[in-house]
Design an enzyme around this catalytic site. Structure first.
Site, short mmCIF file in Angstrom:
data_model
loop_
_atom_site.label_atom_id
_atom_site.label_comp_id
_atom_site.label_asym_id
_atom_site.label_seq_id
_atom_site.Cartn_x
_atom_site.Cartn_y
_atom_site.Cartn_z
N TYR A 46 0.95 -1.19 -0.08
CA TYR A 46 -0.08 -0.15 -0.08
C TYR A 46 0.90 1.20 0.05
O TYR A 46 1.40 1.73 1.17
CB TYR A 46 -0.97 0.07 1.24
CG TYR A 46 -1.88 1.25 1.48
CD1 TYR A 46 -2.42 1.75 0.17
CD2 TYR A 46 -2.06 1.67 2.65
CE1 TYR A 46 -3.13 2.74 0.35
CE2 TYR A 46 -2.87 2.76 2.57
CZ TYR A 46 -3.35 3.50 1.64
OH TYR A 46 -4.17 4.63 1.84
N ASP A 54 -2.49 -1.34 -3.98
CA ASP A 54 -3.05 -0.13 -4.31
C ASP A 54 -1.66 0.67 -4.40
O ASP A 54 -1.16 1.09 -3.36
CB ASP A 54 -3.69 0.61 -3.25
CG ASP A 54 -3.99 1.96 -3.43
OD1 ASP A 54 -3.86 2.45 -4.54
OD2 ASP A 54 -4.89 2.70 -2.71
N HIS A 73 -12.35 2.01 -4.69
CA HIS A 73 -11.46 1.14 -5.57
C HIS A 73 -12.39 -0.13 -5.69
O HIS A 73 -13.19 -0.77 -5.15
CB HIS A 73 -10.23 0.67 -4.72
CG HIS A 73 -9.11 1.71 -4.45
ND1 HIS A 73 -8.02 1.83 -5.24
CD2 HIS A 73 -9.09 2.68 -3.79
CE1 HIS A 73 -7.32 2.79 -4.60
NE2 HIS A 73 -8.07 3.33 -3.62
#
Length: 262
Positions: free
Chosen positions: A107, A150, A253
């Site tokens: 992340y 992500d 998302h």
């Protein structure tokens, strides 16, 4: 061994546990990597997922911030984590599958709103994080590895709704894209999604700020699946599940999936 892997910034795994369960029932990936879990590890509702066959988990957590977890219906071993930028953030965790493949769940910091590290420490943190990724991959080239998450950067012109309009917007600035591609190339990583879907606009994130995200379609591809060069050709059947962004009380998302034959 064939398996399907998904990555999804869930934006609170406890709040959206019902959505994770629905996703697992509807799409049944073998491995699901979640980011922005916003939960200590012991508060992640593993029992909800184990009831669906996903009883294996490795995770790193924080109360209210960050957090990464790998859920699996296949046996996995905790393969540790990296504290990039030495901030103690729960932004990386790794798991090893029984076939020897290591899955890295990342992340990357979002970077705030101002694309200038002298004015915005968050942007500097993001650039430092990606630079440390590049250095690690250069010094220890990955093998038999998959990196997902992500990554908060949309590198290609067709990874955003309007390339020119977003050149000064965090996530698509030239300095970020250059750092992103340098990190990917340093490790010899294959962008599995774009290997499978080489042409056309492709997004995995749509802002909550848009009153009608679907009609406006001002998206960005921030979520990625990479494979190390030695297994790059094993990835296939990539897809972005756009419709999941339209579920009730969704994350901003959508999940990204790929299958691997190894």
């Amino acid at each position: 061994m064939s398996f399907t892997l998904a990555t999804w910034n869930i934006n609170s795994v406890r709040l959206r546990s019902p959505l994770v369960q629905k996703f697992l029932i509807d799409h049944a990936p073998d491995v699901l990597c979640l980011q922005e879990c916003k939960s200590p590890v012991d508060k992640i509702p593993l029992a909800d997922f184990a009831a669906l066959g996903y009883g294996h988990m490795v995770a790193r957590g924080q109360k209210g911030y960050n957090g990464v977890a790998i859920l699996s219906r296949l046996p996995i071993e905790d393969a540790g984590h990296i504290d990039w930028c030495q901030k103690g953030d729960a932004r990386h965790v790794a798991a090893k599958l029984s076939n020897g493949v290591t899955v890295h769940n990342c992340y990357v910091p979002a970077g705030g709103d101002i694309p200038d590290r002298t004015l915005n420490d968050k942007f500097g943190h993001k650039l430092d994080y990606v630079e440390e990724m590049r250095t690690l991959f250069r010094d220890s080239r990955p093998e038999k590895a998959i990196l997902v998450g992500d990554l908060n950067i949309a590198p290609r012109e067709d990874d955003v709704w309007n390339h020119k309009a977003l050149l000064k917007v965090v996530s698509h600035t030239p300095v970020e894209v250059e750092a992103f591609e340098a990190a990917r190339e340093a490790g010899g990583w294959v962008d599995v999604t774009r290997q499978d879907i080489p042409q056309g606009q492709l997004y995995s994130w749509w802002s909550y700020r848009s009153p009608d995200w679907d009609a406006a379609d001002k998206g960005r591809r921030l979520d990625h699946i990479w494979a190390s060069a030695d297994i790059g050709n094993a990835g296939h059947s990539s897809t972005v599940l756009r419709h999941v962004r339209g579920w009730e009380q969704p994350s901003d998302h959508a999940p990204v999936l790929a299958s691997f034959d190894l």
